[in-house]
Motif scaffolding. Sequence first.
Motif, PDB file in Angstrom:
ATOM      1  N   LEU A 279      -9.479  -7.202  -1.361  1.00 35.84           N
ATOM      2  CA  LEU A 279     -10.346  -6.302  -0.598  1.00 35.84           C
ATOM      3  C   LEU A 279     -10.030  -4.855  -0.941  1.00 35.84           C
ATOM      4  CD1 LEU A 279      -9.754  -7.899   2.939  1.00 35.84           C
ATOM      5  CD2 LEU A 279     -11.491  -8.572   1.266  1.00 35.84           C
ATOM      6  N   THR A 280     -11.052  -4.018  -0.937  1.00 34.75           N
ATOM      7  CA  THR A 280     -10.855  -2.575  -0.975  1.00 34.75           C
ATOM      8  C   THR A 280     -11.527  -1.993   0.254  1.00 34.75           C
ATOM      9  OG1 THR A 280     -10.874  -2.551  -3.396  1.00 34.75           O
ATOM     10  CG2 THR A 280     -11.191  -0.445  -2.269  1.00 34.75           C
ATOM     11  N   PHE A 281     -10.775  -1.193   0.998  1.00 35.13           N
ATOM     12  CA  PHE A 281     -11.301  -0.576   2.212  1.00 35.13           C
ATOM     13  C   PHE A 281     -11.883   0.795   1.884  1.00 35.13           C
ATOM     14  CE2 PHE A 281      -8.236  -3.700   3.596  1.00 35.13           C
ATOM     15  CZ  PHE A 281      -8.870  -4.300   4.673  1.00 35.13           C
ATOM     16  N   ALA A 282     -12.745   1.261   2.761  1.00 37.32           N
ATOM     17  CA  ALA A 282     -13.419   2.535   2.526  1.00 37.32           C
ATOM     18  C   ALA A 282     -12.429   3.688   2.404  1.00 37.32           C
ATOM     19  CB  ALA A 282     -14.422   2.810   3.648  1.00 37.32           C
ATOM     20  N   GLY A 283     -11.258   3.556   3.039  1.00 33.08           N
ATOM     21  CA  GLY A 283     -10.226   4.584   2.939  1.00 33.08           C
ATOM     22  C   GLY A 283      -9.435   4.536   1.658  1.00 33.08           C
ATOM     23  N   GLY A 284      -9.732   3.557   0.789  1.00 40.30           N
ATOM     24  CA  GLY A 284      -9.050   3.438  -0.494  1.00 40.30           C
ATOM     25  C   GLY A 284      -7.921   2.429  -0.516  1.00 40.30           C
ATOM     26  N   GLN A 285      -7.519   1.895   0.634  1.00 43.99           N
ATOM     27  CA  GLN A 285      -6.416   0.938   0.667  1.00 43.99           C
ATOM     28  C   GLN A 285      -6.857  -0.412   0.099  1.00 43.99           C
ATOM     29  OE1 GLN A 285      -7.824   2.243   3.434  1.00 43.99           O
ATOM     30  NE2 GLN A 285      -6.326   3.491   4.542  1.00 43.99           N
ATOM     31  N   GLN A 286      -5.895  -1.130  -0.445  1.00 42.07           N
ATOM     32  CA  GLN A 286      -6.148  -2.480  -0.939  1.00 42.07           C
ATOM     33  C   GLN A 286      -5.765  -3.506   0.120  1.00 42.07           C
ATOM     34  OE1 GLN A 286      -3.602  -4.863  -3.665  1.00 42.07           O
ATOM     35  NE2 GLN A 286      -5.122  -4.350  -5.235  1.00 42.07           N
ATOM     36  N   GLY A 287      -6.383  -4.673   0.046  1.00 42.72           N
ATOM     37  CA  GLY A 287      -6.017  -5.763   0.939  1.00 42.72           C
ATOM     38  C   GLY A 287      -6.090  -7.100   0.239  1.00 42.72           C
ATOM     39  N   LEU A 288      -5.335  -8.053   0.750  1.00 35.00           N
ATOM     40  CA  LEU A 288      -5.378  -9.433   0.291  1.00 35.00           C
ATOM     41  C   LEU A 288      -5.825 -10.312   1.450  1.00 35.00           C
ATOM     42  CD1 LEU A 288      -2.034  -9.725  -1.714  1.00 35.00           C
ATOM     43  CD2 LEU A 288      -4.338  -9.374  -2.631  1.00 35.00           C
ATOM     44  N   PHE A 289      -6.704 -11.268   1.161  1.00 31.90           N
ATOM     45  CA  PHE A 289      -7.264 -12.129   2.201  1.00 31.90           C
ATOM     46  C   PHE A 289      -7.340 -13.547   1.665  1.00 31.90           C
ATOM     47  CE2 PHE A 289     -11.271 -14.335   3.163  1.00 31.90           C
ATOM     48  CZ  PHE A 289     -11.108 -14.587   4.517  1.00 31.90           C
ATOM     49  N   SER A 290      -6.985 -14.520   2.513  1.00 29.68           N
ATOM     50  CA  SER A 290      -7.117 -15.918   2.120  1.00 29.68           C
ATOM     51  C   SER A 290      -7.335 -16.770   3.356  1.00 29.68           C
ATOM     52  CB  SER A 290      -5.858 -16.399   1.389  1.00 29.68           C
ATOM     53  OG  SER A 290      -6.016 -17.732   0.931  1.00 29.68           O
ATOM     54  N   THR A 291      -8.153 -17.806   3.203  1.00 32.40           N
ATOM     55  CA  THR A 291      -8.384 -18.742   4.308  1.00 32.40           C
ATOM     56  C   THR A 291      -8.503 -20.155   3.767  1.00 32.40           C
ATOM     57  OG1 THR A 291      -9.788 -19.260   6.214  1.00 32.40           O
ATOM     58  CG2 THR A 291     -10.899 -18.423   4.258  1.00 32.40           C
ATOM     59  N   SER A 292      -7.964 -21.116   4.518  1.00 27.64           N
ATOM     60  CA  SER A 292      -8.023 -22.517   4.112  1.00 27.64           C
ATOM     61  C   SER A 292      -8.184 -23.400   5.340  1.00 27.64           C
ATOM     62  CB  SER A 292      -6.747 -22.921   3.366  1.00 27.64           C
ATOM     63  OG  SER A 292      -6.720 -24.321   3.135  1.00 27.64           O
TER      64      SER A 292
END
Length: 370
Positions: A239-252
Amino acid sequence: MSAPGIGLIGTGFMGKCHALAYGAVRAVFGDVPTPRLELLCDTPSDKASAMAGQFGFARATVDWRALVSDPAVDIVCITTPNKLHAEMAIAALEAGKHVHCEKPMALTLDEARAMTEAAKKSGRRTMVGYNYIRNPAYQHARRLIGEGAIGRLIHFRGFVDEDYQADPDLPWTWRATKAEAGLGALGDMGCHMLSMAIGLMGPISSVIGDIRTVHETRPSPEGGERRPVENDDIASAILTFAGGQQGLFSTSRSAWGRKNSMIFEVHGTKGMIRFDQERMNELHLFQNSGPSAEQGFRTILTGPAHPPYGNFTPAPGHQLGFNDLKTIEAAEFLRAIAAGTEAWPSFRDALAIEEVIHAIAASQGRRIDL
């Protein structure tokens, strides 16, 4: 605001949750009116009558259209399978009702957009059931971030896992079809984590996603040949947020041992916050202050100092539960209706979450801007 009449469509897990919430909301929060549990809809008729009696509703019907047009109903709660959300919500809005709809909003983005447009035209209040964001621990995390407790935000990690589809021999259900359920793990669980991420970090501006179907067929409940699974068992994204930060996301939905594991970490320049829904009354905070030999995570146990925990019990450590979060959500919706303000998340807010999950599903490793 006079006592609003509640019309409930559906009596499963979330239908019962809504009934409990609206039945308890006045006792828990004295600043909202006492809702009238007016009309319940389900099929067949004997089930509808039985559940109306159990849940405390005055009347029952098998016709959802009769419910949304009933003059005694002010708020329509939609807790049906996903494919029915759009038609019911739009009809209720056109009938002048406020709508409290469970997530995900709809099967497709087009349906979700149509629901949002119908809400705008009607002038009625809407809310989508992202009840995990009502947790006092989560709200405290938002306050800590807003106060700068962990400095400038730099990274988000969010994981949401359950094992209700981990067994490859579990019989096929409607949840395996795009026509009935839409997305799989993304639509059923992942959207909850994304609601949390957006509330903590701000809007998501782009995704790079990957989805997988682990168990491509399941045994037919009627016997005979196995039936295909059409949607995702596992989904992951950068993920990239509007503020420039990165994110990781996972679902199972195929993660053995996980029952309702919704873990997020928010990393900042001065520390981090960690939360796990399976220990929903705890928040973990690390701050890089003081002597390094004395630094470490603090476990914050929620209590009356974390509103609105104290409305349920005056004693710290006595713990809130899943259904309590829906009661908090119902109170927020009733307040929004009384004040004539938008509830959060409204259909418009929830559409942003729909756009994210559908972008992840469509990405196939490509970056998609939102």
